[in-house]
Design a protein around this motif. Sequence first.
Motif, PDB file in Angstrom:
ATOM      1  N   HIS A  53       8.862   4.351  -0.152  1.00  0.00           N
ATOM      2  CA  HIS A  53       8.663   3.792   1.170  1.00  0.00           C
ATOM      3  C   HIS A  53       7.472   2.842   1.162  1.00  0.00           C
ATOM      4  CE1 HIS A  53       6.052   7.367   1.030  1.00  0.00           C
ATOM      5  NE2 HIS A  53       5.241   6.669   1.810  1.00  0.00           N
ATOM      6  N   LEU A  54       7.434   1.998   2.164  1.00  0.00           N
ATOM      7  CA  LEU A  54       6.331   1.077   2.380  1.00  0.00           C
ATOM      8  C   LEU A  54       5.396   1.737   3.381  1.00  0.00           C
ATOM      9  CD1 LEU A  54       5.072  -1.801   2.177  1.00  0.00           C
ATOM     10  CD2 LEU A  54       6.546  -2.415   4.113  1.00  0.00           C
ATOM     11  N   THR A  55       4.120   1.735   3.099  1.00  0.00           N
ATOM     12  CA  THR A  55       3.149   2.335   3.996  1.00  0.00           C
ATOM     13  C   THR A  55       2.217   1.260   4.531  1.00  0.00           C
ATOM     14  OG1 THR A  55       3.228   4.376   2.703  1.00  0.00           O
ATOM     15  CG2 THR A  55       1.376   4.122   4.195  1.00  0.00           C
ATOM     16  N   LEU A  56       2.103   1.207   5.854  1.00  0.00           N
ATOM     17  CA  LEU A  56       1.249   0.226   6.516  1.00  0.00           C
ATOM     18  C   LEU A  56       0.243   0.938   7.414  1.00  0.00           C
ATOM     19  CD1 LEU A  56       4.019  -2.237   7.738  1.00  0.00           C
ATOM     20  CD2 LEU A  56       2.559  -2.521   5.742  1.00  0.00           C
ATOM     21  N   THR A  57      -0.906   0.302   7.615  1.00  0.00           N
ATOM     22  CA  THR A  57      -1.832   0.829   8.617  1.00  0.00           C
ATOM     23  C   THR A  57      -1.175   0.647   9.979  1.00  0.00           C
ATOM     24  OG1 THR A  57      -2.933  -1.290   8.973  1.00  0.00           O
ATOM     25  CG2 THR A  57      -3.858   0.161   7.244  1.00  0.00           C
ATOM     26  N   CYS A  64      20.163   1.285   8.230  1.00  0.00           N
ATOM     27  CA  CYS A  64      19.038   1.428   9.144  1.00  0.00           C
ATOM     28  C   CYS A  64      17.736   1.535   8.359  1.00  0.00           C
ATOM     29  CB  CYS A  64      19.126   2.701   9.964  1.00  0.00           C
ATOM     30  SG  CYS A  64      20.719   3.301  10.389  1.00  0.00           S
ATOM     31  N   VAL A  65      16.677   1.307   9.078  1.00  0.00           N
ATOM     32  CA  VAL A  65      15.370   1.639   8.534  1.00  0.00           C
ATOM     33  C   VAL A  65      14.903   2.883   9.262  1.00  0.00           C
ATOM     34  CG1 VAL A  65      14.731  -0.693   7.852  1.00  0.00           C
ATOM     35  CG2 VAL A  65      14.165   0.109  10.137  1.00  0.00           C
ATOM     36  N   GLU A  66      14.072   3.642   8.594  1.00  0.00           N
ATOM     37  CA  GLU A  66      13.492   4.832   9.186  1.00  0.00           C
ATOM     38  C   GLU A  66      11.977   4.696   9.116  1.00  0.00           C
ATOM     39  OE1 GLU A  66      16.680   8.279   8.105  1.00  0.00           O
ATOM     40  OE2 GLU A  66      15.347   7.649   6.500  1.00  0.00           O
ATOM     41  N   ILE A  67      11.301   5.285  10.093  1.00  0.00           N
ATOM     42  CA  ILE A  67       9.841   5.278  10.086  1.00  0.00           C
ATOM     43  C   ILE A  67       9.323   6.705  10.212  1.00  0.00           C
ATOM     44  CG2 ILE A  67       9.676   2.945  11.033  1.00  0.00           C
ATOM     45  CD1 ILE A  67       8.890   4.233  13.714  1.00  0.00           C
ATOM     46  N   ALA A  68       8.103   6.892   9.752  1.00  0.00           N
ATOM     47  CA  ALA A  68       7.450   8.192   9.859  1.00  0.00           C
ATOM     48  C   ALA A  68       5.979   7.970  10.185  1.00  0.00           C
ATOM     49  CB  ALA A  68       7.576   8.974   8.556  1.00  0.00           C
ATOM     50  N   ASP A  69       5.446   8.838  11.018  1.00  0.00           N
ATOM     51  CA  ASP A  69       4.036   8.803  11.387  1.00  0.00           C
ATOM     52  C   ASP A  69       3.253   9.600  10.334  1.00  0.00           C
ATOM     53  OD1 ASP A  69       1.514   9.098  12.487  1.00  0.00           O
ATOM     54  OD2 ASP A  69       2.252   9.612  14.482  1.00  0.00           O
ATOM     55  N   LEU A  70       2.364   8.916   9.623  1.00  0.00           N
ATOM     56  CA  LEU A  70       1.535   9.570   8.607  1.00  0.00           C
ATOM     57  C   LEU A  70       0.066   9.554   9.050  1.00  0.00           C
ATOM     58  CD1 LEU A  70       3.053   7.985   5.356  1.00  0.00           C
ATOM     59  CD2 LEU A  70       3.680  10.137   6.469  1.00  0.00           C
ATOM     60  N   ASN A  71      -0.160   9.905  10.295  1.00  0.00           N
ATOM     61  CA  ASN A  71      -1.493   9.917  10.907  1.00  0.00           C
ATOM     62  C   ASN A  71      -2.063   8.511  11.027  1.00  0.00           C
ATOM     63  OD1 ASN A  71      -1.495  12.729  11.337  1.00  0.00           O
ATOM     64  ND2 ASN A  71      -2.042  13.039   9.201  1.00  0.00           N
ATOM     65  N   ASP A  72      -2.862   8.045  10.089  1.00  0.00           N
ATOM     66  CA  ASP A  72      -3.474   6.722  10.172  1.00  0.00           C
ATOM     67  C   ASP A  72      -2.550   5.614   9.683  1.00  0.00           C
ATOM     68  OD1 ASP A  72      -5.797   7.839  11.144  1.00  0.00           O
ATOM     69  OD2 ASP A  72      -6.720   7.996   9.166  1.00  0.00           O
ATOM     70  N   HIS A  73      -1.388   5.963   9.182  1.00  0.00           N
ATOM     71  CA  HIS A  73      -0.453   4.996   8.618  1.00  0.00           C
ATOM     72  C   HIS A  73       0.951   5.229   9.166  1.00  0.00           C
ATOM     73  CE1 HIS A  73      -3.763   4.975   5.740  1.00  0.00           C
ATOM     74  NE2 HIS A  73      -3.397   3.730   5.487  1.00  0.00           N
ATOM     75  N   ILE A  74       1.791   4.214   9.004  1.00  0.00           N
ATOM     76  CA  ILE A  74       3.212   4.313   9.340  1.00  0.00           C
ATOM     77  C   ILE A  74       3.988   4.024   8.061  1.00  0.00           C
ATOM     78  CG2 ILE A  74       5.121   3.352  10.700  1.00  0.00           C
ATOM     79  CD1 ILE A  74       3.079   4.810  12.417  1.00  0.00           C
ATOM     80  N   ALA A  75       4.945   4.875   7.746  1.00  0.00           N
ATOM     81  CA  ALA A  75       5.785   4.684   6.562  1.00  0.00           C
ATOM     82  C   ALA A  75       7.135   4.131   7.004  1.00  0.00           C
ATOM     83  CB  ALA A  75       5.972   5.999   5.826  1.00  0.00           C
ATOM     84  N   ILE A  76       7.685   3.236   6.198  1.00  0.00           N
ATOM     85  CA  ILE A  76       8.984   2.623   6.468  1.00  0.00           C
ATOM     86  C   ILE A  76       9.839   2.774   5.218  1.00  0.00           C
ATOM     87  CG2 ILE A  76      10.190   0.503   7.127  1.00  0.00           C
ATOM     88  CD1 ILE A  76       7.407  -0.554   8.045  1.00  0.00           C
ATOM     89  N   MET A  88       0.847  -1.166   0.000  1.00  0.00           N
ATOM     90  CA  MET A  88       0.000   0.000   0.000  1.00  0.00           C
ATOM     91  C   MET A  88       0.893   1.229   0.000  1.00  0.00           C
ATOM     92  SD  MET A  88      -2.694   1.025   2.932  1.00  0.00           S
ATOM     93  CE  MET A  88      -4.091   1.913   2.358  1.00  0.00           C
ATOM     94  N   SER A  89       0.581   2.177  -0.811  1.00  0.00           N
ATOM     95  CA  SER A  89       1.374   3.398  -0.871  1.00  0.00           C
ATOM     96  C   SER A  89       0.471   4.601  -0.693  1.00  0.00           C
ATOM     97  CB  SER A  89       2.094   3.488  -2.214  1.00  0.00           C
ATOM     98  OG  SER A  89       2.899   4.632  -2.239  1.00  0.00           O
ATOM     99  N   THR A  90       0.854   5.476   0.210  1.00  0.00           N
ATOM    100  CA  THR A  90       0.104   6.690   0.493  1.00  0.00           C
ATOM    101  C   THR A  90       1.031   7.861   0.244  1.00  0.00           C
ATOM    102  OG1 THR A  90      -1.115   5.532   2.209  1.00  0.00           O
ATOM    103  CG2 THR A  90      -1.168   7.930   2.291  1.00  0.00           C
ATOM    104  N   PRO A  91       0.539   8.949  -0.374  1.00  0.00           N
ATOM    105  CA  PRO A  91       1.416  10.096  -0.595  1.00  0.00           C
ATOM    106  C   PRO A  91       2.019  10.587   0.715  1.00  0.00           C
ATOM    107  CG  PRO A  91      -0.669  10.385  -1.732  1.00  0.00           C
ATOM    108  CD  PRO A  91      -0.805   9.162  -0.873  1.00  0.00           C
ATOM    109  N   GLU A  92       3.258  10.949   0.643  1.00  0.00           N
ATOM    110  CA  GLU A  92       3.979  11.424   1.809  1.00  0.00           C
ATOM    111  C   GLU A  92       3.677  12.901   2.037  1.00  0.00           C
ATOM    112  OE1 GLU A  92       8.637  12.046   2.859  1.00  0.00           O
ATOM    113  OE2 GLU A  92       8.096  10.328   1.645  1.00  0.00           O
ATOM    114  N   ALA A  93       3.455  13.276   3.290  1.00  0.00           N
ATOM    115  CA  ALA A  93       3.228  14.679   3.626  1.00  0.00           C
ATOM    116  C   ALA A  93       4.504  15.466   3.369  1.00  0.00           C
ATOM    117  CB  ALA A  93       2.814  14.807   5.083  1.00  0.00           C
ATOM    118  N   PRO A  94       4.383  16.735   2.938  1.00  0.00           N
ATOM    119  CA  PRO A  94       5.568  17.532   2.614  1.00  0.00           C
ATOM    120  C   PRO A  94       6.568  17.656   3.767  1.00  0.00           C
ATOM    121  CG  PRO A  94       3.570  18.707   2.018  1.00  0.00           C
ATOM    122  CD  PRO A  94       3.155  17.451   2.735  1.00  0.00           C
ATOM    123  N   GLN A  95       6.109  17.715   5.002  1.00  0.00           N
ATOM    124  CA  GLN A  95       6.994  17.891   6.154  1.00  0.00           C
ATOM    125  C   GLN A  95       7.100  16.616   6.981  1.00  0.00           C
ATOM    126  OE1 GLN A  95       8.826  20.631   6.632  1.00  0.00           O
ATOM    127  NE2 GLN A  95       7.975  21.398   4.731  1.00  0.00           N
TER     128      GLN A  95
END
Length: 65
Positions: A46-50, A24-36, A1-8
């Motif tokens: 990036h990979l986007t997961l719920t 390393c892997v990095e993660i980001a909080d995309l509100n309802d999803h987590i990006a890796i 699943m891929s969700t557009p990344e927020a600009p910031q």
Amino acid sequence: MSTPEAPQTHWRKSTHSGAVENECVEIADLNDHIAIRDSKNPDTGHLTLTRQSFGALLTHLTSQP
């Protein structure tokens, strides 16, 4: 699943990353999803997961010997 990344999007490295900074892997909080993403190649996508799927992934990984 891929969700557009927020600009910031704020990416952070895993606390389990080794001594070598570029392995390393990095993660980001995309509100309802987590990006890796792979920190060695951050521009390749990036990979986007719920949140639920991300939690299941972490549970699975921590149960491995």
